[in-house]
Scaffold this motif. Structure first.
Motif, mmCIF file in Angstrom:
data_model
loop_
_atom_site.group_PDB
_atom_site.id
_atom_site.type_symbol
_atom_site.label_atom_id
_atom_site.label_comp_id
_atom_site.label_asym_id
_atom_site.label_seq_id
_atom_site.Cartn_x
_atom_site.Cartn_y
_atom_site.Cartn_z
ATOM 1 N N UNK A 272 0.865 -1.318 0.054
ATOM 2 C CA UNK A 272 0.197 0.111 0.089
ATOM 3 C C UNK A 272 0.905 1.206 0.038
ATOM 4 N N UNK A 273 0.246 2.403 -0.288
ATOM 5 C CA UNK A 273 0.993 3.667 -0.374
ATOM 6 C C UNK A 273 -0.036 4.647 -0.177
ATOM 7 N N UNK A 274 0.063 6.101 0.384
ATOM 8 C CA UNK A 274 -0.558 6.950 0.650
ATOM 9 C C UNK A 274 -1.304 7.477 -0.915
ATOM 10 N N UNK A 275 -2.364 8.006 -0.950
ATOM 11 C CA UNK A 275 -2.957 8.307 -2.390
ATOM 12 C C UNK A 275 -2.161 9.666 -2.611
ATOM 13 N N UNK A 276 -1.858 9.796 -3.719
ATOM 14 C CA UNK A 276 -1.408 10.943 -4.449
ATOM 15 C C UNK A 276 -2.591 11.746 -5.329
ATOM 16 N N UNK A 277 -2.438 12.967 -5.731
ATOM 17 C CA UNK A 277 -3.451 13.492 -6.411
ATOM 18 C C UNK A 277 -3.920 12.853 -7.799
ATOM 19 N N UNK A 278 -2.912 12.047 -8.298
ATOM 20 C CA UNK A 278 -3.171 11.557 -9.540
ATOM 21 C C UNK A 278 -3.891 10.077 -9.441
ATOM 22 N N UNK A 279 -3.667 9.439 -8.278
ATOM 23 C CA UNK A 279 -4.541 8.305 -7.646
ATOM 24 C C UNK A 279 -5.910 8.740 -7.436
ATOM 25 N N UNK A 280 -5.892 9.577 -6.674
ATOM 26 C CA UNK A 280 -7.309 10.153 -6.277
ATOM 27 C C UNK A 280 -8.082 10.470 -7.704
ATOM 28 N N UNK A 281 -7.569 11.284 -8.689
ATOM 29 C CA UNK A 281 -7.935 11.505 -9.877
ATOM 30 C C UNK A 281 -8.872 10.324 -10.470
ATOM 31 N N UNK A 282 -7.893 9.338 -10.791
ATOM 32 C CA UNK A 282 -8.076 8.268 -11.468
ATOM 33 C C UNK A 282 -8.951 7.535 -10.871
ATOM 34 N N UNK A 283 -9.247 7.224 -9.563
ATOM 35 C CA UNK A 283 -10.052 6.357 -8.895
ATOM 36 C C UNK A 283 -11.334 6.866 -8.738
ATOM 37 N N UNK A 284 -11.433 8.240 -8.948
ATOM 38 C CA UNK A 284 -12.750 9.220 -8.407
ATOM 39 C C UNK A 284 -12.851 9.340 -7.198
ATOM 40 N N UNK A 285 -11.740 9.719 -6.498
ATOM 41 C CA UNK A 285 -11.910 10.009 -4.956
ATOM 42 C C UNK A 285 -11.799 11.505 -5.047
ATOM 43 N N UNK A 286 -12.948 12.427 -4.514
ATOM 44 C CA UNK A 286 -13.083 13.769 -4.698
ATOM 45 C C UNK A 286 -11.904 14.552 -3.940
ATOM 46 N N UNK A 287 -11.468 13.920 -2.677
ATOM 47 C CA UNK A 287 -10.482 14.465 -1.982
ATOM 48 C C UNK A 287 -9.241 13.457 -2.195
ATOM 49 N N UNK A 288 -8.136 14.185 -1.896
ATOM 50 C CA UNK A 288 -7.016 13.385 -1.751
ATOM 51 C C UNK A 288 -6.492 12.765 -0.571
ATOM 52 N N UNK A 289 -7.330 11.547 -0.456
ATOM 53 C CA UNK A 289 -7.314 10.886 0.762
ATOM 54 C C UNK A 289 -7.200 9.401 0.607
ATOM 55 N N UNK A 290 -7.012 8.425 1.565
ATOM 56 C CA UNK A 290 -7.275 7.083 1.111
ATOM 57 C C UNK A 290 -6.000 6.411 1.137
ATOM 58 N N UNK A 291 -5.943 4.875 0.790
ATOM 59 C CA UNK A 291 -4.824 4.317 0.455
ATOM 60 C C UNK A 291 -4.759 3.515 -0.755
ATOM 61 N N UNK A 292 -3.767 3.782 -1.415
ATOM 62 C CA UNK A 292 -3.907 2.957 -2.905
ATOM 63 C C UNK A 292 -3.324 1.701 -2.716
#
Length: 485
Positions: A272-292
């Motif tokens: 796992x890794x902390x979510x980056x701006x790119x990860x959040x945008x691709x996954x459809x997460x509105x805020x830059x949060x979560x775990x990739x």
């Protein structure tokens, strides 16, 4: 604010080998505190007096349960096979290493002594402390003798019940009863900026008390909400960033040690890794949060069996919001191996739910490891939009990596410093598919990648399926990048 209210909002932050203090001189300059030049009134200084009294009350309540721990390890003979990569002897005159190495003479280490702090958590003598306090320099082997000194000058020989290197927690036991104890608090609802005290009993100094503000929230007088573990210092002295172990985690580790003699570590079985701006945008997460979900450490893990895939962004676990890696780890560590945990994740704009039965991390010996490959020849074809150069995967390299034939994908031969792919793609990575934006495209040749990127404009996001020729696992990982033309 009353003294009772002040006390209720103050917690003991840590018990550790911490030397320091806070001194307020009677001749202080009141102007610096925001008062007028004239002598302050009693009403103005009353809050300071109440806070001071609260500190005193907490220190008096807690310090009897704070102990000093002294450890001793005898000298040991170390064979050449355990001296390090070079096999060079230790503690010999400079320039004489080669001379002594030819005789393979066992080296005698020096006796070592150390000191630290701990605190009594049960009246029958269980003590919580740091792993690094009771172990040798390898953090794995226990010191030969552990001695506990209490504030009332009683001395006990302690037994190490168990220790855990990953959390830097250890439990020791002294014989007896009716010992003073520290009550354990709850750090989960702590807030940044609240007052805390750090109390220790190190270096034969009886006790040390210092005040500060960390992530803490008080509920009752003198509850413990963390254990100091380490100080990141650029100078090597006690100045820098302090790190503490949350007490909820420390207590769980302690209970595991007392009940089972070791720590069973629950795990999802994912990288796992902390979510980056790119990860959040691709996954459809509105805020830059979560775990990739980066990848899987082996071919058979609970998370993979449950249906999680590389590129998923975990947003809740056990019904609790997950904003970063440390939050997910804390939630998982609150369970035992074999228990089931609910995971909610985002995958390319779609919400997915999974039930994962946690594994015991120590039960799976499969760990991804690096292997040496032959370096790719030539600079490859540059793709500045991604910040990489790619080349075909040679038959020789594919054979070394045990890749299936015919070979698919293109191999990263170079990563441009400062480009979108820096620290995300690496040499020997093989790109096999462009997953986002839809429709997905298989990448078999350098031309396929060029064509897929040609339809994208500056600022667009892409999601790539990537295999590593360096890793032992054959599972892919997902890399999300932003086009920079």
């Amino acid at each position: 604010m009353s003294l009772g209210t002040q006390r209720a909002r103050l917690y003991v932050a840590a018990i550790t080998a911490f030397v320091g203090g806070l001194i307020v001189a009677s001749g202080m300059n009141w102007t610096k505190l925001g008062f007028a030049q004239s002598r302050p009134s009693a009403a103005q200084v009353q809050p300071i007096a109440e806070a001071s009294n609260a500190f005193v009350a907490i220190a008096n309540n807690v310090t009897p349960a704070v102990v000093s721990i002294e450890v001793f390890s005898a000298a040991r003979s170390t064979p050449s096979s355990q001296r390090g990569r070079s096999g060079a002897p230790q503690n010999v005159p400079p320039g004489m290493e080669d001379f002594f190495r030819q005789f393979d003479i066992p080296q005698q280490s020096r006796p070592t002594r150390g000191q630290g702090s701990g605190f009594i958590v049960t009246s029958n003598g269980y003590i919580l402390t740091n792993n690094h306090v009771v172990t040798n320099s390898d953090r794995e082997t226990i010191a030969d003798k552990v001695t506990v000194r209490m504030m009332d000058h009683r001395v006990f020989t302690a037994k190490v019940v168990g220790h855990d290197r990953t959390t830097d927690v250890a439990v020791i036991k002294i014989d007896g009863g009716n010992f003073p104890t520290v009550s354990l608090g709850n750090d989960v609802s702590s807030r940044i900026g609240e007052w805390v005290l750090a109390i220790g009993n190190p270096l034969g100094l009886e006790n040390t008390v210092t005040a500060g503000i960390i992530s803490a929230k008080g509920r009752s007088l003198g509850d413990l909400i963390g254990i100091n573990s380490a100080i990141a210092s650029p100078t090597g002295y006690n100045a820098g960033y302090g790190f503490a172990i949350p007490i909820t985690l420390a207590k769980r580790v302690m209970d595991e040690i007392i009940a089972h003699g070791k720590v069973r570590i629950p795990a999802l079985g994912i990288g796992i890794d902390d979510v980056s701006q790119e990860d959040a945008a691709v996954a459809g997460v509105k805020d830059i949060r979560g775990v990739l979900v980066r990848n899987f450490p082996s071919d058979d893990t609970p998370a993979k069996r449950a249906g999680l895939q590389p590129g998923d962004v975990i947003i809740t676990a056990d019904g609790q919001p997950v904003d970063r890696v440390s939050t997910l780890q804390r939630i998982v560590r609150s369970h035992n191996p074999g228990e089931t945990i609910d995971i909610e994740a985002m995958r390319y704009g779609q919400r997915k739910n999974f039930r994962v039965t946690l594994m015991d991390a120590d039960a799976d010996p499969k760990v991804a490891s690096a292997t040496t490959r032959t370096a790719p020849s030539g600079g490859g074809i540059a793709h500045p939009a991604l910040g990489i150069s790619v080349a075909p995967v040679s038959t020789e390299l594919a054979a070394q990596a045990r890749m299936p034939m015919p070979v698919r994908g293109v191999m990263v031969s170079d990563v441009i410093p400062g480009g979108p792919a820096e620290d995300k793609l690496f040499r020997y990575d093989v790109i096999t598919e462009l997953l986002y934006p839809a429709p997905s495209r298989t990448i078999n040749t350098t031309g396929d990648l060029q064509q897929a990127l040609g339809r994208l404009k500056n600022g667009d996001y892409v999601s790539l399926k990537v295999f590593s020729l360096q890793g032992a696992t054959r599972d892919p990982r997902i890399v999300n990048l932003q086009i920079d033309r």
